[in-house]
Write a protein that holds these residues in place. Sequence first.
Motif, PDB file in Angstrom:
ATOM      1  N   LYS A 102       0.860  -1.181   0.000  1.00 39.34           N
ATOM      2  CA  LYS A 102       0.000   0.000   0.000  1.00 39.34           C
ATOM      3  C   LYS A 102       0.899   1.234   0.000  1.00 39.34           C
ATOM      4  N   ASN A 103       0.378   2.357  -0.453  1.00 34.74           N
ATOM      5  CA  ASN A 103       1.067   3.648  -0.429  1.00 34.74           C
ATOM      6  C   ASN A 103       2.237   3.745  -1.395  1.00 34.74           C
ATOM      7  N   GLY A 104       2.231   2.968  -2.505  1.00 33.16           N
ATOM      8  CA  GLY A 104       3.289   3.107  -3.494  1.00 33.16           C
ATOM      9  C   GLY A 104       3.066   4.359  -4.323  1.00 33.16           C
ATOM     10  N   PRO A 105       4.032   4.796  -5.062  1.00 32.03           N
ATOM     11  CA  PRO A 105       5.336   4.182  -5.257  1.00 32.03           C
ATOM     12  C   PRO A 105       6.319   4.568  -4.161  1.00 32.03           C
ATOM     13  N   GLY A 106       7.420   3.841  -4.136  1.00 34.86           N
ATOM     14  CA  GLY A 106       8.485   4.121  -3.179  1.00 34.86           C
ATOM     15  C   GLY A 106       9.419   2.939  -3.060  1.00 34.86           C
ATOM     16  N   ALA A 107      10.401   3.101  -2.214  1.00 35.32           N
ATOM     17  CA  ALA A 107      11.394   2.052  -1.985  1.00 35.32           C
ATOM     18  C   ALA A 107      11.306   1.591  -0.534  1.00 35.32           C
ATOM     19  N   VAL A 108      11.477   0.291  -0.328  1.00 34.42           N
ATOM     20  CA  VAL A 108      11.466  -0.265   1.028  1.00 34.42           C
ATOM     21  C   VAL A 108      12.612  -1.261   1.178  1.00 34.42           C
ATOM     22  N   GLN A 109      13.052  -1.388   2.407  1.00 36.68           N
ATOM     23  CA  GLN A 109      13.950  -2.472   2.773  1.00 36.68           C
ATOM     24  C   GLN A 109      13.203  -3.330   3.771  1.00 36.68           C
ATOM     25  N   MET A 110      13.396  -4.635   3.648  1.00 37.23           N
ATOM     26  CA  MET A 110      12.723  -5.578   4.530  1.00 37.23           C
ATOM     27  C   MET A 110      13.730  -6.606   5.004  1.00 37.23           C
ATOM     28  N   GLN A 111      13.482  -7.130   6.189  1.00 40.43           N
ATOM     29  CA  GLN A 111      14.290  -8.235   6.704  1.00 40.43           C
ATOM     30  C   GLN A 111      13.404  -9.454   6.832  1.00 40.43           C
ATOM     31  N   TYR A 112      13.948 -10.592   6.452  1.00 44.61           N
ATOM     32  CA  TYR A 112      13.266 -11.869   6.641  1.00 44.61           C
ATOM     33  C   TYR A 112      14.163 -12.713   7.520  1.00 44.61           C
ATOM     34  N   VAL A 113      13.615 -13.183   8.621  1.00 44.32           N
ATOM     35  CA  VAL A 113      14.398 -13.937   9.596  1.00 44.32           C
ATOM     36  C   VAL A 113      14.006 -15.404   9.542  1.00 44.32           C
ATOM     37  N   TRP A 114      14.986 -16.264   9.275  1.00 42.12           N
ATOM     38  CA  TRP A 114      14.797 -17.711   9.264  1.00 42.12           C
ATOM     39  C   TRP A 114      15.370 -18.233  10.572  1.00 42.12           C
ATOM     40  N   VAL A 115      14.550 -18.928  11.373  1.00 46.66           N
ATOM     41  CA  VAL A 115      14.982 -19.420  12.673  1.00 46.66           C
ATOM     42  C   VAL A 115      14.615 -20.894  12.822  1.00 46.66           C
ATOM     43  N   THR A 116      15.562 -21.697  13.272  1.00 48.41           N
ATOM     44  CA  THR A 116      15.269 -23.089  13.641  1.00 48.41           C
ATOM     45  C   THR A 116      15.290 -23.174  15.153  1.00 48.41           C
TER      46      THR A 116
END
Length: 117
Positions: A102-116
């Motif tokens: 939502k609220n594009g356009p623009g740039a984002v950075q995201m983190q994805y955390v993989w945990v065992t």
Amino acid sequence: MKRLAPHSPATLACTMLLALASQTTPAAARDADKPRPVVDFTSCAKPAWPKADLAARHSGTVTLSFNIDSQGKADAGTVVKSSGHAGLDEAARSGIAKCRFKNGPGAVQMQYVWVTE
């Protein structure tokens, strides 16, 4: 201590954390009063844990960068910082690229955390 099978849901849990932050760029500073793109979590499917990484019990955090268009669609994205495992990085990148924003356009950075566990 009881040892469970390596693929048991009781021993392996995938915890996903998505964090959004706008990129700090001159354009971002100029457009500080505009709303930033925000992921619509209802549009996202959980990325599949690559079988080889699951078997090896790999974990880590990957930081990704996406450009969002005015319709809320992300580009293919790029890896800004690797989790240390190419399979996890690619699974997160390709999975999140399918989300709507939502609220594009623009740039984002995201983190994805993989945990065992």
